[in-house]
Scaffold this motif. Structure first.
Motif, PDB file in Angstrom:
ATOM      1  N   ALA A  13       0.836  -1.202   0.000  1.00  0.00           N
ATOM      2  CA  ALA A  13       0.000   0.000   0.000  1.00  0.00           C
ATOM      3  C   ALA A  13       0.868   1.248   0.000  1.00  0.00           C
ATOM      4  O   ALA A  13       1.981   1.243   0.509  1.00  0.00           O
ATOM      5  N   PRO A  43      -0.990  -2.664  -5.687  1.00  0.00           N
ATOM      6  CA  PRO A  43      -2.413  -2.360  -5.830  1.00  0.00           C
ATOM      7  C   PRO A  43      -2.896  -2.627  -7.255  1.00  0.00           C
ATOM      8  O   PRO A  43      -2.128  -2.584  -8.212  1.00  0.00           O
ATOM      9  N   ALA A  60     -13.291   3.876 -11.252  1.00  0.00           N
ATOM     10  CA  ALA A  60     -12.998   3.990  -9.824  1.00  0.00           C
ATOM     11  C   ALA A  60     -13.548   2.787  -9.051  1.00  0.00           C
ATOM     12  O   ALA A  60     -12.869   2.237  -8.177  1.00  0.00           O
ATOM     13  N   TYR A  64     -11.348   0.140  -6.862  1.00  0.00           N
ATOM     14  CA  TYR A  64     -11.687  -0.093  -5.460  1.00  0.00           C
ATOM     15  C   TYR A  64     -11.927  -1.581  -5.198  1.00  0.00           C
ATOM     16  O   TYR A  64     -11.332  -2.161  -4.284  1.00  0.00           O
ATOM     17  N   ASN A  67      -8.724  -3.708  -5.370  1.00  0.00           N
ATOM     18  CA  ASN A  67      -7.829  -3.564  -4.224  1.00  0.00           C
ATOM     19  C   ASN A  67      -8.407  -4.207  -2.973  1.00  0.00           C
ATOM     20  O   ASN A  67      -7.664  -4.809  -2.188  1.00  0.00           O
ATOM     21  N   ASP A  90      -1.365   9.385   2.656  1.00  0.00           N
ATOM     22  CA  ASP A  90      -2.391   9.275   1.615  1.00  0.00           C
ATOM     23  C   ASP A  90      -3.651   8.644   2.203  1.00  0.00           C
ATOM     24  O   ASP A  90      -3.586   7.594   2.850  1.00  0.00           O
ATOM     25  N   SER A  91      -4.795   9.274   1.979  1.00  0.00           N
ATOM     26  CA  SER A  91      -6.046   8.783   2.577  1.00  0.00           C
ATOM     27  C   SER A  91      -6.438   7.402   2.070  1.00  0.00           C
ATOM     28  O   SER A  91      -6.999   6.598   2.819  1.00  0.00           O
ATOM     29  N   GLY A  92      -6.138   7.078   0.829  1.00  0.00           N
ATOM     30  CA  GLY A  92      -6.424   5.739   0.322  1.00  0.00           C
ATOM     31  C   GLY A  92      -5.599   4.689   1.040  1.00  0.00           C
ATOM     32  O   GLY A  92      -6.091   3.605   1.379  1.00  0.00           O
ATOM     33  N   THR A  93      -4.344   5.007   1.303  1.00  0.00           N
ATOM     34  CA  THR A  93      -3.469   4.095   2.042  1.00  0.00           C
ATOM     35  C   THR A  93      -3.992   3.893   3.460  1.00  0.00           C
ATOM     36  O   THR A  93      -4.016   2.770   3.967  1.00  0.00           O
ATOM     37  N   PHE A  95      -7.075   4.120   4.428  1.00  0.00           N
ATOM     38  CA  PHE A  95      -8.245   3.235   4.331  1.00  0.00           C
ATOM     39  C   PHE A  95      -7.802   1.783   4.221  1.00  0.00           C
ATOM     40  O   PHE A  95      -8.338   0.896   4.897  1.00  0.00           O
ATOM     41  N   GLU A  96      -6.816   1.524   3.362  1.00  0.00           N
ATOM     42  CA  GLU A  96      -6.342   0.156   3.162  1.00  0.00           C
ATOM     43  C   GLU A  96      -5.771  -0.423   4.460  1.00  0.00           C
ATOM     44  O   GLU A  96      -5.987  -1.599   4.776  1.00  0.00           O
TER      45      GLU A  96
END
Length: 186
Positions: A13, A43, A60, A64, A67, A90-93, A95-96
């Motif tokens: 991630a 990812p 998108a 999603y 991942n 990073d906000s996506g990281t 979340f993961e």
């Protein structure tokens, strides 16, 4: 922790997916994982064909879902939590990481600037301690989370934080029972 793969599968991630040459970056990360008896998994791009002509929302959603599936099938997550476009990862990281923690998977993180989060905030925003000694942003009055943590406590308390990628990888390999010393044993 029982492994579902001959070589534990580790989801990689982080914002590295945004690098201009991310494929080469992930090849290097995966090669380092292999040296520790782990299999790195970058990812997903949603496994979209080159001629995909769907909408951005469809693209998108596919990314999603891809991942989420990858994290679910991995044994652990190795996350790059460097400052990304500001003072936070990073906000996506993030979340993961949360998703992996919720699934009970070990997560090792790396890339955090030295020092506490509060110190980093105070270095770039005017802050003042209140009457109780709580550091607050001067303009908004918002508390700056302290407790000496290098990131928000929800990340520092749920992950194994290391200074560098190599340290995080070695730590994760040990957690998964695949440290270098285990690899050399007959």
């Amino acid at each position: 922790m029982p492994q579902s793969h001959a070589h534990p599968l580790v989801y990689l991630a982080g914002p590295d997916v945004f690098l201009p040459d991310s494929a080469r970056a992930f090849e290097a990360l995966k090669a380092a994982c292999a040296r520790h008896g782990l299999q790195g998994l970058e990812p997903s791009d949603g496994e979209l064909p080159e001629d995909f002509d769907g909408t951005d929302d469809e693209r998108a959603q596919r990314i999603y879902e891809g991942n989420i599936r990858r994290i679910a099938r991995c044994d652990a997550v190795l996350a790059h939590v460097c400052d990304f476009r500001g003072l936070e990862p990073d906000s996506g990281t993030v979340f993961e990481i949360g998703y992996a923690v919720a699934l009970g998977k070990p997560v090792a993180t790396y890339g955090v600037t030295a020092g506490s989060y509060a110190d980093r905030v105070a270095a770039v925003r005017p802050c003042t301690p209140d009457a109780q000694g709580v550091l607050r942003e001067t303009a908004s009055g918002l508390m700056v989370e302290g407790l000496g943590q290098r990131l928000n406590l929800m990340l520092t308390r749920s992950t194994h934080l290391a200074a560098t990628f190599d340290e995080a990888l070695a730590q994760l390999a040990r957690l998964l029972g695949h440290g270098r010393e285990e690899q050399r044993a007959p």
